[in-house]
Design a protein around this motif. Structure first.
Motif, PDB file in Angstrom:
ATOM      1  N   ALA A 209     -10.310-111.323   2.213  1.00 47.67           N
ATOM      2  CA  ALA A 209     -10.260-111.834   0.503  1.00 47.67           C
ATOM      3  C   ALA A 209     -12.006-111.738  -0.125  1.00 47.67           C
ATOM      4  CB  ALA A 209      -9.527-112.775  -0.108  1.00 47.67           C
ATOM      5  N   ARG A 210     -12.349-112.304   0.640  1.00 45.51           N
ATOM      6  CA  ARG A 210     -13.571-112.713   0.216  1.00 45.51           C
ATOM      7  C   ARG A 210     -14.612-111.328   0.369  1.00 45.51           C
ATOM      8  NH1 ARG A 210     -16.883-115.472  -3.340  1.00 45.51           N
ATOM      9  NH2 ARG A 210     -18.851-116.127  -2.191  1.00 45.51           N
ATOM     10  N   LEU A 211     -14.709-111.010   1.238  1.00 41.68           N
ATOM     11  CA  LEU A 211     -15.335-109.778   1.447  1.00 41.68           C
ATOM     12  C   LEU A 211     -15.441-109.096  -0.145  1.00 41.68           C
ATOM     13  CD1 LEU A 211     -17.216-108.003   3.486  1.00 41.68           C
ATOM     14  CD2 LEU A 211     -15.366-106.598   3.177  1.00 41.68           C
ATOM     15  N   GLU A 212     -14.340-108.790  -0.147  1.00 42.36           N
ATOM     16  CA  GLU A 212     -13.619-108.337  -1.622  1.00 42.36           C
ATOM     17  C   GLU A 212     -14.773-109.243  -2.631  1.00 42.36           C
ATOM     18  OE1 GLU A 212      -9.930-107.283  -4.222  1.00 42.36           O
ATOM     19  OE2 GLU A 212      -9.769-107.788  -2.538  1.00 42.36           O
ATOM     20  N   GLU A 213     -14.561-110.299  -3.357  1.00 37.82           N
ATOM     21  CA  GLU A 213     -14.779-110.940  -3.795  1.00 37.82           C
ATOM     22  C   GLU A 213     -16.564-110.785  -4.279  1.00 37.82           C
ATOM     23  OE1 GLU A 213     -13.302-112.316  -6.366  1.00 37.82           O
ATOM     24  OE2 GLU A 213     -11.003-111.786  -6.002  1.00 37.82           O
ATOM     25  N   ILE A 214     -17.102-111.273  -2.598  1.00 31.23           N
ATOM     26  CA  ILE A 214     -18.959-110.250  -2.606  1.00 31.23           C
ATOM     27  C   ILE A 214     -18.760-109.365  -3.476  1.00 31.23           C
ATOM     28  CG2 ILE A 214     -20.367-110.513  -0.960  1.00 31.23           C
ATOM     29  CD1 ILE A 214     -19.033-112.148   0.510  1.00 31.23           C
ATOM     30  N   ALA A 215     -18.335-108.202  -2.774  1.00 30.97           N
ATOM     31  CA  ALA A 215     -18.078-107.148  -3.298  1.00 30.97           C
ATOM     32  C   ALA A 215     -18.213-106.877  -4.950  1.00 30.97           C
ATOM     33  CB  ALA A 215     -18.052-106.007  -2.269  1.00 30.97           C
ATOM     34  N   ILE A 216     -17.330-107.372  -5.766  1.00 30.41           N
ATOM     35  CA  ILE A 216     -18.005-106.990  -6.245  1.00 30.41           C
ATOM     36  C   ILE A 216     -18.292-108.019  -7.607  1.00 30.41           C
ATOM     37  CG2 ILE A 216     -15.545-107.750  -9.042  1.00 30.41           C
ATOM     38  CD1 ILE A 216     -13.535-107.824  -7.088  1.00 30.41           C
ATOM     39  N   GLN A 217     -18.742-109.100  -7.319  1.00 31.59           N
ATOM     40  CA  GLN A 217     -19.554-109.719  -7.654  1.00 31.59           C
ATOM     41  C   GLN A 217     -20.879-108.841  -7.533  1.00 31.59           C
ATOM     42  OE1 GLN A 217     -19.651-113.851  -5.193  1.00 31.59           O
ATOM     43  NE2 GLN A 217     -17.835-114.442  -6.313  1.00 31.59           N
ATOM     44  N   GLN A 218     -21.214-108.809  -6.362  1.00 31.94           N
ATOM     45  CA  GLN A 218     -22.606-107.593  -6.132  1.00 31.94           C
ATOM     46  C   GLN A 218     -23.044-107.091  -7.039  1.00 31.94           C
ATOM     47  OE1 GLN A 218     -24.625-109.105  -3.871  1.00 31.94           O
ATOM     48  NE2 GLN A 218     -26.262-107.672  -4.529  1.00 31.94           N
ATOM     49  N   ALA A 219     -21.602-106.338  -6.987  1.00 28.79           N
ATOM     50  CA  ALA A 219     -21.350-104.902  -8.057  1.00 28.79           C
ATOM     51  C   ALA A 219     -21.825-105.433  -9.520  1.00 28.79           C
ATOM     52  CB  ALA A 219     -20.719-104.288  -8.033  1.00 28.79           C
ATOM     53  N   GLY A 220     -21.653-106.068 -10.183  1.00 32.76           N
ATOM     54  CA  GLY A 220     -20.922-106.726 -11.508  1.00 32.76           C
ATOM     55  C   GLY A 220     -20.626-105.712 -12.688  1.00 32.76           C
ATOM     56  N   ALA A 221     -21.352-105.528 -13.570  1.00 26.52           N
ATOM     57  CA  ALA A 221     -21.435-104.188 -14.392  1.00 26.52           C
ATOM     58  C   ALA A 221     -22.262-103.702 -14.234  1.00 26.52           C
ATOM     59  CB  ALA A 221     -21.574-105.080 -16.151  1.00 26.52           C
ATOM     60  N   GLY A 236      -6.632-101.446   6.394  1.00 24.09           N
ATOM     61  CA  GLY A 236      -7.347-102.171   6.209  1.00 24.09           C
ATOM     62  C   GLY A 236      -8.029-101.767   5.124  1.00 24.09           C
ATOM     63  N   ALA A 237      -8.805-100.850   5.473  1.00 25.49           N
ATOM     64  CA  ALA A 237     -10.295-100.305   4.904  1.00 25.49           C
ATOM     65  C   ALA A 237      -9.924 -99.524   3.712  1.00 25.49           C
ATOM     66  CB  ALA A 237     -11.095 -98.902   5.940  1.00 25.49           C
ATOM     67  N   ARG A 238      -8.309 -99.239   3.787  1.00 24.08           N
ATOM     68  CA  ARG A 238      -7.922 -97.837   2.562  1.00 24.08           C
ATOM     69  C   ARG A 238      -7.198 -99.263   0.594  1.00 24.08           C
ATOM     70  NH1 ARG A 238      -3.169 -97.298   0.264  1.00 24.08           N
ATOM     71  NH2 ARG A 238      -1.920 -98.585   2.054  1.00 24.08           N
ATOM     72  N   MET A 239      -6.820 -99.942   1.562  1.00 25.91           N
ATOM     73  CA  MET A 239      -6.328-100.566   0.615  1.00 25.91           C
ATOM     74  C   MET A 239      -7.306-102.534  -0.103  1.00 25.91           C
ATOM     75  SD  MET A 239      -3.282-102.924   2.642  1.00 25.91           S
ATOM     76  CE  MET A 239      -3.025-104.053   2.068  1.00 25.91           C
ATOM     77  N   LEU A 240      -8.350-102.108   0.806  1.00 20.67           N
ATOM     78  CA  LEU A 240      -9.438-102.650   0.461  1.00 20.67           C
ATOM     79  C   LEU A 240     -10.326-101.838  -0.483  1.00 20.67           C
ATOM     80  CD1 LEU A 240     -11.814-105.194  -0.217  1.00 20.67           C
ATOM     81  CD2 LEU A 240     -13.174-104.207   2.363  1.00 20.67           C
ATOM     82  N   ALA A 241     -10.170-100.448  -0.548  1.00 19.10           N
ATOM     83  CA  ALA A 241     -10.751 -99.339  -1.386  1.00 19.10           C
ATOM     84  C   ALA A 241     -10.188 -99.693  -2.820  1.00 19.10           C
ATOM     85  CB  ALA A 241     -10.807 -98.236  -0.810  1.00 19.10           C
ATOM     86  N   GLU A 242      -8.661 -99.662  -2.448  1.00 22.08           N
ATOM     87  CA  GLU A 242      -8.002 -99.197  -3.855  1.00 22.08           C
ATOM     88  C   GLU A 242      -8.483-100.480  -4.501  1.00 22.08           C
ATOM     89  OE1 GLU A 242      -3.877 -98.830  -2.063  1.00 22.08           O
ATOM     90  OE2 GLU A 242      -4.332 -96.625  -1.348  1.00 22.08           O
ATOM     91  N   ARG A 243      -8.128-101.535  -4.212  1.00 25.13           N
ATOM     92  CA  ARG A 243      -8.837-102.657  -5.079  1.00 25.13           C
ATOM     93  C   ARG A 243     -10.056-102.974  -5.214  1.00 25.13           C
ATOM     94  NH1 ARG A 243      -6.113-105.497  -0.487  1.00 25.13           N
ATOM     95  NH2 ARG A 243      -8.050-105.978   0.372  1.00 25.13           N
ATOM     96  N   LEU A 244     -11.259-102.258  -5.089  1.00 19.57           N
ATOM     97  CA  LEU A 244     -12.574-102.530  -5.275  1.00 19.57           C
ATOM     98  C   LEU A 244     -12.211-101.173  -6.509  1.00 19.57           C
ATOM     99  CD1 LEU A 244     -14.442-102.747  -1.970  1.00 19.57           C
ATOM    100  CD2 LEU A 244     -14.268-104.453  -4.230  1.00 19.57           C
TER     101      LEU A 244
END
Length: 279
Positions: A209-221, A236-244
């Protein structure tokens, strides 16, 4: 193209992308016991996972300089005026040094680039160089495109254990985590071409979950390309990719795929990684 491109097998570009952009790929090797296997040919992720589970001794090896020399000669024979040769971080492998040795005797100018990356973080640098080369860019312009993309790209990853990185000697400053390795799930990142500790998280679910948040913060807008890597963790990779995909507004293209044998030998099963590469 006047400027030809060479990379190594740790960029993990698909066969279709390699063919479309005319990139030559020189494989690293995985050594299982007494067997030396070429990555992407005999050495597959599944072979490495099985060997790790059986505790077979695994090491990895850079390409022989002659393999790069052959690629540079082939580019010259096809009519290229120059070559840009893009490779995984010199902090992690002697591949860059081997390419430099071969470049000295090449029959055409060769610029060897240490991307200071690995996996699709390296792959995005190759794609940036390919775009510049296909647009008719000069040798300097192709190199600049790759270096610009490298400077903007970040990579973050979760491993189930630091043990495999410790065995392979690639752990760097993350060694400080070893004292409590049994009690934490480490998040790591690439910094200055090295694998560095980022955060300690208590459970695997919290770490992902933290990995997901870090990626979202890094991407920004920003408009970004994204890669999700895994080893023996496809669901796990598929689910993470879907959320991102749902949460990153500027997502342009997403790649989801298993890492190859060389990275796999050093990280072990359970790896999840995210590469964020602004376009």
């Amino acid at each position: 193209m006047p400027v030809a491109l060479v990379t190594d097998s740790t960029a993990y570009l698909s066969d279709e992308v390699i063919a479309r952009h005319g990139v030559d790929v020189v494989p690293l090797s995985v050594v299982l016991g007494d067997e030396v296997l070429a990555e992407g040919v005999e050495a597959t992720p599944a072979v490495v996972v099985e060997a790790l589970q059986r505790r077979v001794k695994i090491t990895t090896s850079r390409p022989n300089p002659e393999a790069f020399a052959a690629a540079y000669r082939a580019a010259a024979e096809r009519g290229a005026d120059a070559v840009v040769s893009l490779h995984l971080s010199a902090e992690l492998s002697g591949t860059y040094a081997a390419a430099l040795m071969a470049a000295e005797a090449a029959p055409l100018p060769v610029r060897v680039v240490d991307t200071r990356m690995i996996g699709m973080a390296q792959g995005y640098c190759v794609l940036a160089a390919a775009g510049a080369a296909q647009a008719g860019g000069t040798l300097d312009e192709v190199v600049a495109a790759a270096e610009k993309r490298a400077g903007a790209t970040t990579a973050f990853f979760y491993v189930d254990t630091l043990e495999y990185l410790r065995r392979g000697g690639r752990i760097g400053a993350a060694r400080a985590m070893l004292g409590s390795a049994l009690a934490v799930k480490p998040l790591l990142h690439l910094a200055d071409g090295r694998i560095q500790p980022l955060e300690k998280v208590r459970t695997s679910s919290r770490a992902i979950a933290r990995l997901e948040e870090i990626a979202i913060q890094q991407a920004g807008a920003a408009e970004v390309d994204l890669a999700v890597h895994h080893l023996a963790a496809e669901e796990g990779a598929r689910m993470l990719a879907e959320r991102l995909r749902e949460r990153i507004p500027g997502l342009r293209e997403m790649y989801v795929g298993e890492v190859g044998a060389v990275i796999g030998a050093h990280v072990g099963p359970g790896l999840l990684a995210v590469v964020v590469s602004p376009v």
